[in-house]
Design a protein around this motif. Structure first.
Motif, PDB file in Angstrom:
ATOM      1  N   TYR A 198      37.326 -60.082 -26.542  1.00  0.00           N
ATOM      2  CA  TYR A 198      37.201 -58.700 -26.060  1.00  0.00           C
ATOM      3  C   TYR A 198      37.943 -57.732 -26.980  1.00  0.00           C
ATOM      4  O   TYR A 198      37.505 -56.592 -27.181  1.00  0.00           O
ATOM      5  CB  TYR A 198      37.727 -58.577 -24.634  1.00  0.00           C
ATOM      6  CG  TYR A 198      36.681 -58.858 -23.588  1.00  0.00           C
ATOM      7  CD1 TYR A 198      35.506 -58.102 -23.516  1.00  0.00           C
ATOM      8  CD2 TYR A 198      36.833 -59.889 -22.663  1.00  0.00           C
ATOM      9  CE1 TYR A 198      34.537 -58.356 -22.574  1.00  0.00           C
ATOM     10  CE2 TYR A 198      35.869 -60.158 -21.704  1.00  0.00           C
ATOM     11  CZ  TYR A 198      34.713 -59.391 -21.668  1.00  0.00           C
ATOM     12  OH  TYR A 198      33.739 -59.643 -20.726  1.00  0.00           O
ATOM     13  N   ASP A 199      39.067 -58.158 -27.524  1.00  0.00           N
ATOM     14  CA  ASP A 199      39.785 -57.308 -28.480  1.00  0.00           C
ATOM     15  C   ASP A 199      38.900 -56.999 -29.683  1.00  0.00           C
ATOM     16  O   ASP A 199      38.866 -55.855 -30.175  1.00  0.00           O
ATOM     17  CB  ASP A 199      41.075 -58.002 -28.942  1.00  0.00           C
ATOM     18  CG  ASP A 199      42.137 -58.054 -27.853  1.00  0.00           C
ATOM     19  OD1 ASP A 199      42.029 -57.278 -26.887  1.00  0.00           O
ATOM     20  OD2 ASP A 199      43.069 -58.882 -27.971  1.00  0.00           O
TER      21      ASP A 199
ATOM     22  N   ALA B 190      40.877 -62.472 -26.708  1.00  0.00           N
ATOM     23  CA  ALA B 190      40.791 -62.225 -28.151  1.00  0.00           C
ATOM     24  C   ALA B 190      39.397 -61.735 -28.535  1.00  0.00           C
ATOM     25  O   ALA B 190      39.245 -60.833 -29.385  1.00  0.00           O
ATOM     26  CB  ALA B 190      41.139 -63.500 -28.917  1.00  0.00           C
TER      27      ALA B 190
ATOM     28  N   SER C 252      35.940 -52.311 -21.585  1.00  0.00           N
ATOM     29  CA  SER C 252      37.354 -52.164 -21.240  1.00  0.00           C
ATOM     30  C   SER C 252      37.652 -52.723 -19.860  1.00  0.00           C
ATOM     31  O   SER C 252      38.704 -53.334 -19.626  1.00  0.00           O
ATOM     32  CB  SER C 252      37.746 -50.679 -21.299  1.00  0.00           C
ATOM     33  OG  SER C 252      37.557 -50.154 -22.598  1.00  0.00           O
TER      34      SER C 252
ATOM     35  N   ARG D 227      37.611 -56.435 -20.125  1.00  0.00           N
ATOM     36  CA  ARG D 227      38.811 -56.862 -20.845  1.00  0.00           C
ATOM     37  C   ARG D 227      40.025 -56.845 -19.918  1.00  0.00           C
ATOM     38  O   ARG D 227      40.916 -57.700 -20.018  1.00  0.00           O
ATOM     39  CB  ARG D 227      39.055 -55.955 -22.046  1.00  0.00           C
ATOM     40  CG  ARG D 227      40.301 -56.327 -22.850  1.00  0.00           C
ATOM     41  CD  ARG D 227      40.489 -55.429 -24.061  1.00  0.00           C
ATOM     42  NE  ARG D 227      41.734 -55.752 -24.746  1.00  0.00           N
ATOM     43  CZ  ARG D 227      42.915 -55.247 -24.425  1.00  0.00           C
ATOM     44  NH1 ARG D 227      43.008 -54.368 -23.416  1.00  0.00           N
ATOM     45  NH2 ARG D 227      44.006 -55.591 -25.082  1.00  0.00           N
TER      46      ARG D 227
ATOM     47  N   GLU E 207      35.992 -54.533 -28.649  1.00  0.00           N
ATOM     48  CA  GLU E 207      36.383 -53.125 -28.516  1.00  0.00           C
ATOM     49  C   GLU E 207      36.455 -52.413 -29.862  1.00  0.00           C
ATOM     50  O   GLU E 207      36.383 -51.188 -29.923  1.00  0.00           O
ATOM     51  CB  GLU E 207      37.728 -53.015 -27.798  1.00  0.00           C
ATOM     52  CG  GLU E 207      37.626 -53.178 -26.283  1.00  0.00           C
ATOM     53  CD  GLU E 207      38.820 -52.619 -25.545  1.00  0.00           C
ATOM     54  OE1 GLU E 207      39.942 -52.757 -26.074  1.00  0.00           O
ATOM     55  OE2 GLU E 207      38.623 -52.024 -24.465  1.00  0.00           O
ATOM     56  N   ARG E 208      36.569 -53.168 -30.956  1.00  0.00           N
ATOM     57  CA  ARG E 208      36.619 -52.550 -32.280  1.00  0.00           C
ATOM     58  C   ARG E 208      35.289 -51.918 -32.675  1.00  0.00           C
ATOM     59  O   ARG E 208      35.228 -51.107 -33.590  1.00  0.00           O
ATOM     60  CB  ARG E 208      37.031 -53.589 -33.340  1.00  0.00           C
ATOM     61  CG  ARG E 208      38.443 -54.125 -33.156  1.00  0.00           C
ATOM     62  CD  ARG E 208      38.783 -55.107 -34.258  1.00  0.00           C
ATOM     63  NE  ARG E 208      40.092 -55.722 -34.051  1.00  0.00           N
ATOM     64  CZ  ARG E 208      40.621 -56.632 -34.860  1.00  0.00           C
ATOM     65  NH1 ARG E 208      39.927 -57.054 -35.940  1.00  0.00           N
ATOM     66  NH2 ARG E 208      41.798 -57.146 -34.598  1.00  0.00           N
TER      67      ARG E 208
END
Length: 422
Positions: A326-327, A324, A339, A342, A330-331
């Motif tokens: 890492y999500d 979560a 990536s 992740r 990435e934003r």
């Protein structure tokens, strides 16, 4: 700080000099405006302090003492006929010679303001390349000698001396003054300073070349300088996040290598060897920073490091929380290393097959397509799937591409064990 001469001295005096040197250099640069000459003068003042203070005692105002001695050394340089012939053009463009000489009779210390932040901004000036920013910061603010910096980056001392000299000339040619930028430019330059310190720490934590896995003096210096930056901008959440990230990462360093210097992966490390004092400090710092609501990449990376560090053993790692985070990371913009990391979290949550699909999308990214970590991650995922020969081939390819000898030995060993389990 200005590089402190390598002369035996009590640690307390040396620590004091390391703390005061950037303040003294900042005071002189603000007062006289000639970076390279001011640096030479401060170096001479530091040498005088190293020789005198252990015997005569530390002055009541050590900063004022250093500023006064350095100012006199600088004025002596200008009064010298030889120095005048070499430097009068530079001095004329920076400050009138008469004004500079007028300080000869002024023994009062310069203003008490701490120009360390302005000095960091100057060393990380946009006119400099990233390697030059790192070298100049380590030299002028970090207190490392040219020889120490060259050794840390595995280049000849003459090469590093030229790099630092060119950096000083670029600063001079740019006409940059010792004055922190304002508004949006200040935020942009502060981000550059953080990035330089991040690069310093990373090079120390995992060296990109050579026979050793780490260069502790660089990671330690990265932490020290980031502590300094955090003290200067205590309300900057990303600086706090960067410091927390360094502390939480460096806490694992004692367990990252085995008795023979071999690399030990995170999942296999003896966590009792981790520095739990650094972990506690890092967790406390990021826990106080995240609720402010100004979340940035360094804070998220620190939060990920905290999740890893708080797990008693590898199997207890909260991988859904890491995924979560890492999500969210990435934003802030796609980055191949983010990536790739992740993908490992995806493997631990959704299985290695799903992660391999993500890794395959990175083959077209020129920033990482030839990087050894892409092949090493693919090898790890293939190993999890039970595809031993394919994993061994990927490990060998990763070993071929890395420039780190410990990593090469580790990757080759993984391939060998897969090919010959006995």
């Amino acid at each position: 700080m200005i590089p402190v001469p390598v002369i035996p001295v009590r640690p307390t005096v040396e620590d004091l000099l390391r703390e005061l040197a950037p303040q003294v250099l900042g005071a002189l640069v603000r007062r006289y405006g000639v970076f390279d000459m001011c640096e030479d003068a401060v170096q001479e003042a530091l040498l005088a302090a190293v020789l005198q203070w252990p015997e005569e005692g530390v002055p009541d105002s050590p900063r004022g003492w250093l500023v006064t001695v350095a100012s006199r050394r600088l004025v002596d340089q200008v009064r010298s006929e030889a120095a005048r012939r070499r430097r009068e053009d530079a001095l004329a463009s920076a400050t009138p010679q008469s004004a500079l000489l007028a300080h000869a009779a002024d023994d009062r210390p310069a203003t008490d303001r701490d120009d360390s932040l302005a000095l960091l901004f100057l060393c990380c000036h946009p006119a400099l390349s990233a390697p030059s920013r790192i070298a100049l910061t380590l030299c002028a603010v970090g207190g490392l000698t040219t020889a120490q910096i060259a050794a840390a980056f595995l280049v000849p001392e003459a090469t590093m001396a030229q790099r630092i000299s060119r950096a000083k000339q670029s600063i001079k040619a740019s006409g940059a003054a010792l004055s922190p930028p304002e508004g949006a430019e200040r935020a942009e330059r502060l981000a550059e300073v953080r990035h330089v310190l991040y690069l310093v720490f990373n090079e120390g934590y995992t060296t990109t070349d050579g026979t050793g896995l780490t260069a502790p003096e660089l990671s330690t210096e990265g932490i020290r300088l980031t502590r300094l930056l955090h003290r200067l901008v205590p309300d900057d959440a990303e600086t706090a996040g960067l410091l927390a990230l360094m502390l939480l990462t460096d806490a694992r360093r004692p367990a990252r290598t085995g008795p023979g210097g071999e690399l030990v992966p995170l999942a296999e490390q003896d966590r009792s060897r981790w520095d739990h004092g650094l972990i506690a400090e890092g967790v406390d710092l990021i826990s106080r920073t995240l609720p402010r609501g100004q979340v940035g990449p360094y804070q998220l990376q620190a939060a990920i490091a905290a999740v890893h560090d708080e797990a008693d053993h590898a199997d207890a790692t909260d991988w859904p929380q890491i995924l979560a985070l890492y999500d969210l990371l990435e934003r802030f913009g796609p980055h191949p290393m983010v990536s790739l990391n992740r993908a490992v979290a995806v493997a631990m949550v959704h299985g290695p097959a799903a992660a391999l699909d993500l890794v395959a999308t990175l083959d077209a990214d020129k920033r990482i397509a030839r990087h050894h970590r892409l092949f090493a991650t693919r090898a790890h995922l293939l190993e999890l799937l039970g595809e031993q020969q394919a994993a061994a081939d990927a490990y060998r390819e990763a070993a071929r591409r890395t420039t780190s000898a410990p990593e090469r030995r580790h990757l080759t060993g993984r391939a060998r064990r897969l090919e010959d389990p006995a």
